[in-house]
Motif scaffolding. Structure first.
Motif, PDB file in Angstrom:
ATOM      1  N   ILE A 102       2.127  -4.657   3.412  1.00 17.36           N
ATOM      2  CA  ILE A 102       3.403  -3.931   3.410  1.00 17.36           C
ATOM      3  C   ILE A 102       3.077  -2.468   3.113  1.00 17.36           C
ATOM      4  O   ILE A 102       2.548  -2.145   2.049  1.00 17.36           O
ATOM      5  N   VAL A 103       3.340  -1.597   4.079  1.00 11.92           N
ATOM      6  CA  VAL A 103       3.042  -0.173   3.901  1.00 11.92           C
ATOM      7  C   VAL A 103       4.303   0.515   3.401  1.00 11.92           C
ATOM      8  O   VAL A 103       5.403   0.274   3.918  1.00 11.92           O
ATOM      9  N   LEU A 104       4.151   1.373   2.397  1.00  9.66           N
ATOM     10  CA  LEU A 104       5.304   2.074   1.841  1.00  9.66           C
ATOM     11  C   LEU A 104       5.309   3.529   2.276  1.00  9.66           C
ATOM     12  O   LEU A 104       4.250   4.133   2.466  1.00  9.66           O
ATOM     13  N   ARG A 105       6.511   4.075   2.355  1.00  7.26           N
ATOM     14  CA  ARG A 105       6.645   5.490   2.706  1.00  7.26           C
ATOM     15  C   ARG A 105       6.250   6.358   1.514  1.00  7.26           C
ATOM     16  O   ARG A 105       6.527   5.992   0.363  1.00  7.26           O
ATOM     17  N   MET A 106       5.630   7.487   1.784  1.00 13.59           N
ATOM     18  CA  MET A 106       5.422   8.486   0.728  1.00 13.59           C
ATOM     19  C   MET A 106       6.789   9.087   0.443  1.00 13.59           C
ATOM     20  O   MET A 106       7.362   9.768   1.304  1.00 13.59           O
ATOM     21  N   GLN A 107       7.340   8.828  -0.737  1.00 14.24           N
ATOM     22  CA  GLN A 107       8.718   9.266  -1.027  1.00 14.24           C
ATOM     23  C   GLN A 107       8.710  10.685  -1.578  1.00 14.24           C
ATOM     24  O   GLN A 107       8.916  10.903  -2.777  1.00 14.24           O
ATOM     25  N   LEU A 108       8.501  11.630  -0.682  1.00 15.95           N
ATOM     26  CA  LEU A 108       8.329  13.022  -1.119  1.00 15.95           C
ATOM     27  C   LEU A 108       9.582  13.545  -1.834  1.00 15.95           C
ATOM     28  O   LEU A 108       9.492  14.371  -2.726  1.00 15.95           O
ATOM     29  N   GLU A 109      10.753  13.015  -1.475  1.00 14.30           N
ATOM     30  CA  GLU A 109      11.978  13.510  -2.118  1.00 14.30           C
ATOM     31  C   GLU A 109      12.045  13.107  -3.595  1.00 14.30           C
ATOM     32  O   GLU A 109      12.807  13.683  -4.367  1.00 14.30           O
ATOM     33  N   ARG A 110      11.278  12.070  -3.983  1.00 17.62           N
ATOM     34  CA  ARG A 110      11.284  11.678  -5.404  1.00 17.62           C
ATOM     35  C   ARG A 110      10.055  12.209  -6.147  1.00 17.62           C
ATOM     36  O   ARG A 110       9.902  11.999  -7.326  1.00 17.62           O
ATOM     37  N   GLN A 111       9.164  12.857  -5.398  1.00 18.95           N
ATOM     38  CA  GLN A 111       7.932  13.316  -6.037  1.00 18.95           C
ATOM     39  C   GLN A 111       8.084  14.762  -6.504  1.00 18.95           C
ATOM     40  O   GLN A 111       7.696  15.694  -5.813  1.00 18.95           O
ATOM     41  N   THR A 144      -3.154  16.656  -1.871  1.00 18.68           N
ATOM     42  CA  THR A 144      -2.534  17.089  -0.607  1.00 18.68           C
ATOM     43  C   THR A 144      -2.239  15.828   0.194  1.00 18.68           C
ATOM     44  O   THR A 144      -2.880  14.792  -0.006  1.00 18.68           O
ATOM     45  N   LEU A 145      -1.271  15.949   1.101  1.00 18.02           N
ATOM     46  CA  LEU A 145      -0.935  14.784   1.937  1.00 18.02           C
ATOM     47  C   LEU A 145      -2.135  14.367   2.777  1.00 18.02           C
ATOM     48  O   LEU A 145      -2.374  13.188   3.019  1.00 18.02           O
ATOM     49  N   GLN A 146      -2.909  15.381   3.213  1.00 15.46           N
ATOM     50  CA  GLN A 146      -4.073  15.078   4.046  1.00 15.46           C
ATOM     51  C   GLN A 146      -5.077  14.204   3.287  1.00 15.46           C
ATOM     52  O   GLN A 146      -5.602  13.231   3.822  1.00 15.46           O
ATOM     53  N   GLU A 147      -5.261  14.532   2.001  1.00 19.08           N
ATOM     54  CA  GLU A 147      -6.192  13.724   1.207  1.00 19.08           C
ATOM     55  C   GLU A 147      -5.684  12.300   1.070  1.00 19.08           C
ATOM     56  O   GLU A 147      -6.434  11.329   1.137  1.00 19.08           O
ATOM     57  N   VAL A 188       0.830  -1.215   0.000  1.00 21.72           N
ATOM     58  CA  VAL A 188       0.000   0.000   0.000  1.00 21.72           C
ATOM     59  C   VAL A 188       0.860   1.258   0.000  1.00 21.72           C
ATOM     60  O   VAL A 188       1.728   1.415   0.865  1.00 21.72           O
ATOM     61  N   GLY A 189       0.606   2.153  -0.958  1.00 12.49           N
ATOM     62  CA  GLY A 189       1.246   3.462  -0.902  1.00 12.49           C
ATOM     63  C   GLY A 189       1.928   3.863  -2.186  1.00 12.49           C
ATOM     64  O   GLY A 189       1.424   3.604  -3.283  1.00 12.49           O
ATOM     65  N   ASP A 190       3.120   4.458  -2.026  1.00 10.59           N
ATOM     66  CA  ASP A 190       3.836   5.053  -3.152  1.00 10.59           C
ATOM     67  C   ASP A 190       4.598   3.971  -3.932  1.00 10.59           C
ATOM     68  O   ASP A 190       5.836   3.939  -3.949  1.00 10.59           O
ATOM     69  N   VAL A 191       3.859   3.124  -4.604  1.00 10.18           N
ATOM     70  CA  VAL A 191       4.479   2.013  -5.355  1.00 10.18           C
ATOM     71  C   VAL A 191       5.337   2.574  -6.491  1.00 10.18           C
ATOM     72  O   VAL A 191       6.427   2.065  -6.786  1.00 10.18           O
ATOM     73  N   HIS A 192       4.857   3.645  -7.089  1.00 16.91           N
ATOM     74  CA  HIS A 192       5.530   4.215  -8.257  1.00 16.91           C
ATOM     75  C   HIS A 192       7.028   4.457  -8.002  1.00 16.91           C
ATOM     76  O   HIS A 192       7.860   4.187  -8.854  1.00 16.91           O
ATOM     77  N   HIS A 222       6.674  -2.422   7.365  1.00 18.25           N
ATOM     78  CA  HIS A 222       7.018  -1.116   6.773  1.00 18.25           C
ATOM     79  C   HIS A 222       8.546  -1.090   6.705  1.00 18.25           C
ATOM     80  O   HIS A 222       9.209  -1.378   7.703  1.00 18.25           O
ATOM     81  N   PRO A 223       9.123  -0.737   5.542  1.00 16.32           N
ATOM     82  CA  PRO A 223      10.591  -0.787   5.444  1.00 16.32           C
ATOM     83  C   PRO A 223      11.286   0.310   6.244  1.00 16.32           C
ATOM     84  O   PRO A 223      12.491   0.213   6.500  1.00 16.32           O
ATOM     85  N   GLY A 224      10.513   1.353   6.640  1.00  7.53           N
ATOM     86  CA  GLY A 224      11.123   2.491   7.324  1.00  7.53           C
ATOM     87  C   GLY A 224      11.897   3.322   6.312  1.00  7.53           C
ATOM     88  O   GLY A 224      12.267   2.806   5.263  1.00  7.53           O
ATOM     89  N   PRO A 225      12.115   4.592   6.582  1.00  8.90           N
ATOM     90  CA  PRO A 225      11.565   5.335   7.704  1.00  8.90           C
ATOM     91  C   PRO A 225      10.058   5.583   7.534  1.00  8.90           C
ATOM     92  O   PRO A 225       9.599   5.762   6.418  1.00  8.90           O
ATOM     93  N   MET A 226       9.338   5.583   8.675  1.00 11.08           N
ATOM     94  CA  MET A 226       7.879   5.720   8.600  1.00 11.08           C
ATOM     95  C   MET A 226       7.472   7.186   8.717  1.00 11.08           C
ATOM     96  O   MET A 226       8.051   7.925   9.509  1.00 11.08           O
ATOM     97  N   ASN A 227       6.461   7.555   7.965  1.00 12.05           N
ATOM     98  CA  ASN A 227       5.785   8.840   8.202  1.00 12.05           C
ATOM     99  C   ASN A 227       4.537   8.513   8.983  1.00 12.05           C
ATOM    100  O   ASN A 227       3.489   8.210   8.394  1.00 12.05           O
ATOM    101  N   ARG A 228       4.669   8.525  10.295  1.00 14.13           N
ATOM    102  CA  ARG A 228       3.511   8.194  11.140  1.00 14.13           C
ATOM    103  C   ARG A 228       2.398   9.195  10.891  1.00 14.13           C
ATOM    104  O   ARG A 228       2.650  10.393  10.793  1.00 14.13           O
ATOM    105  N   GLY A 229       1.190   8.691  10.821  1.00 15.49           N
ATOM    106  CA  GLY A 229       0.053   9.592  10.625  1.00 15.49           C
ATOM    107  C   GLY A 229      -0.165   9.940   9.164  1.00 15.49           C
ATOM    108  O   GLY A 229      -1.167  10.549   8.828  1.00 15.49           O
ATOM    109  N   THR A 230       0.785   9.583   8.277  1.00 14.65           N
ATOM    110  CA  THR A 230       0.565   9.827   6.834  1.00 14.65           C
ATOM    111  C   THR A 230       0.175   8.514   6.159  1.00 14.65           C
ATOM    112  O   THR A 230      -0.948   8.338   5.720  1.00 14.65           O
ATOM    113  N   GLU A 231       1.143   7.554   6.113  1.00 13.08           N
ATOM    114  CA  GLU A 231       0.806   6.290   5.439  1.00 13.08           C
ATOM    115  C   GLU A 231       0.435   5.183   6.436  1.00 13.08           C
ATOM    116  O   GLU A 231      -0.135   4.165   6.063  1.00 13.08           O
ATOM    117  N   ILE A 232       0.795   5.386   7.702  1.00 16.22           N
ATOM    118  CA  ILE A 232       0.510   4.351   8.716  1.00 16.22           C
ATOM    119  C   ILE A 232       0.168   5.065  10.029  1.00 16.22           C
ATOM    120  O   ILE A 232       0.811   6.080  10.366  1.00 16.22           O
TER     121      ILE A 232
END
Ligand code: NCD
Length: 342
Positions: free
Chosen positions: A231-240, A247-250, A163-167, A273-283
């Protein structure tokens, strides 16, 4: 198995060999004195040209627990900062005769390029761009293996939701290959911009070889349904660099993995979750710290997996000198005995 560049291309037998190798080393981590002489006299260079906490530290600890000489080079102290090409950096390092070069790089394919160029050094991919992160998939599998120890089918015949930023996720790609080898069903879950329907197109995981077992879901409820593993993935904002989500909230409202959602759609699931986690965003913290979370186990297993991989690389090199099957077998047995101090 002189290099480990990805899970793609491995056979199921090789995948299990890596996992069984890692299992041997889990026990070493539980000893009071966590050191074995397996790789005494071997040199390992960790070349990390992208940020990393877990992966880099665990490769370092793994090498040291095996008694190898370990050298770490990070982006800020590498000459690539001064304009040196990756190949020149690698040639310079090769001239110091390391046995293994562990590479993390922002460009997909960088470790493959080095593996082609370096003749006497094994290359291990510690994450290349958005391509693969094979040791992460191995440690995820080892963790799942332990969690499902009593299950008759072990780590096969599972439904796995990613689940998450598979791209942008190399972790997702390596895991998809691994679960494909095991014949598991994989759900890729997220908004269309992060989980393109093209993933299940004929040129990607929709190819006939995948047998329709890899599916895309844009609604988390449907994607989680009946999952054994999430498996929860991190939102990889540095690659986006573009706007992948309004919005992140959405994103959080629609795709955050929460205990409520799990209770409703995948009540038995374990969560990684592979870490690092964005708590409250993806998990949610409730999930990350709750009973179904295997996040800490993953980190713990990371060391054992990397010990096993480094051992396999050096073992493969030692075998290259052997002239017969018997001699190869003998070398392998001797190395294994030294490895775990038998
Ligand atoms: C992952 C990576 O770097 O690809 N992290 C890791 O290795 N533990 C995942 C991520 O950065 O989100």
């Amino acid at each position: 198995m002189r290099h480990l560049l990805g899970i793609e291309g491995l056979t199921k037998k090789e995948l299990y060999a890596y996992l069984n190798n890692a299992k041997t080393f889990v026990e070493v981590g539980n000893r009071e004195l966590k050191k074995v002489p397996a790789l005494r006299g071997r040199t390992i260079i960790n070349l990390f040209l992208e940020p990393s906490t877990r992966t880099r530290t665990s490769f370092e600890i793994a090498g040291k627990r095996m008694s190898a000489d370990v050298v770490n080079i990070g982006a800020s102290d590498s000459s690539t900062k001064k304009g040196e090409t990756l190949l020149d950096t690698a040639r310079t390092l090769q001239a110091m005769s390391p046995d293994v070069l562990v590479v993390r790089h922002s460009q997909s394919g960088a470790p493959h390029f080095l593996a082609r160029m370096l003749k006497n050094t094994s290359v291990v991919n510690a994450g290349d761009g958005t391509h693969e992160h094979p040791t992460q998939a191995l440690l995820d599998l080892l963790t799942i293996m332990q969690a499902f120890e009593k299950r008759p089918d072990g780590i096969e015949k599972l439904r796995v939701a990613i689940v998450g930023d598979v791209h942008h996720s190399r972790v997702a790609r390596s895991n998809v290959w691994a679960h494909h080898l095991l014949g598991n069903e994989v759900h890729l879950v997220g908004p269309p911009a992060l989980v393109s329907p093209d993933f299940v197109g004929p040129k990607c995981f929709g190819a006939p070889q995948f047998g329709g077992k890899i599916k895309v879901f844009h609604q988390i409820e449907r994607g989680l349904e009946g999952a054994d593993v999430v498996i929860v993935l991190r939102m990889q904002l540095e690659r986006q660099h573009d706007h992948f989500v309004p919005t992140l909230q959405e994103y959080t409202d629609e795709f955050c993995v929460t205990e409520n959602r799990l209770m409703q759609y995948a009540p038995q699931a374990v969560v990684l979750h592979p870490g690092p986690m964005n708590r409250g965003t993806e998990i949610s913290s409730e999930v990350a710290d709750g009973d179904r979370s295997l996040v800490e186990r993953q980190v713990n297993n990371g060391v054992a997996v990397r010990m096993g991989v480094l051992f396999a690389m050096c073992n493969a090199q030692a075998q290259r000198g052997a002239t017969s099957v018997d001699e190869r077998e003998q070398t392998s047995i001797q190395m294994r005995q030294t490895a775990v101090g038998e």
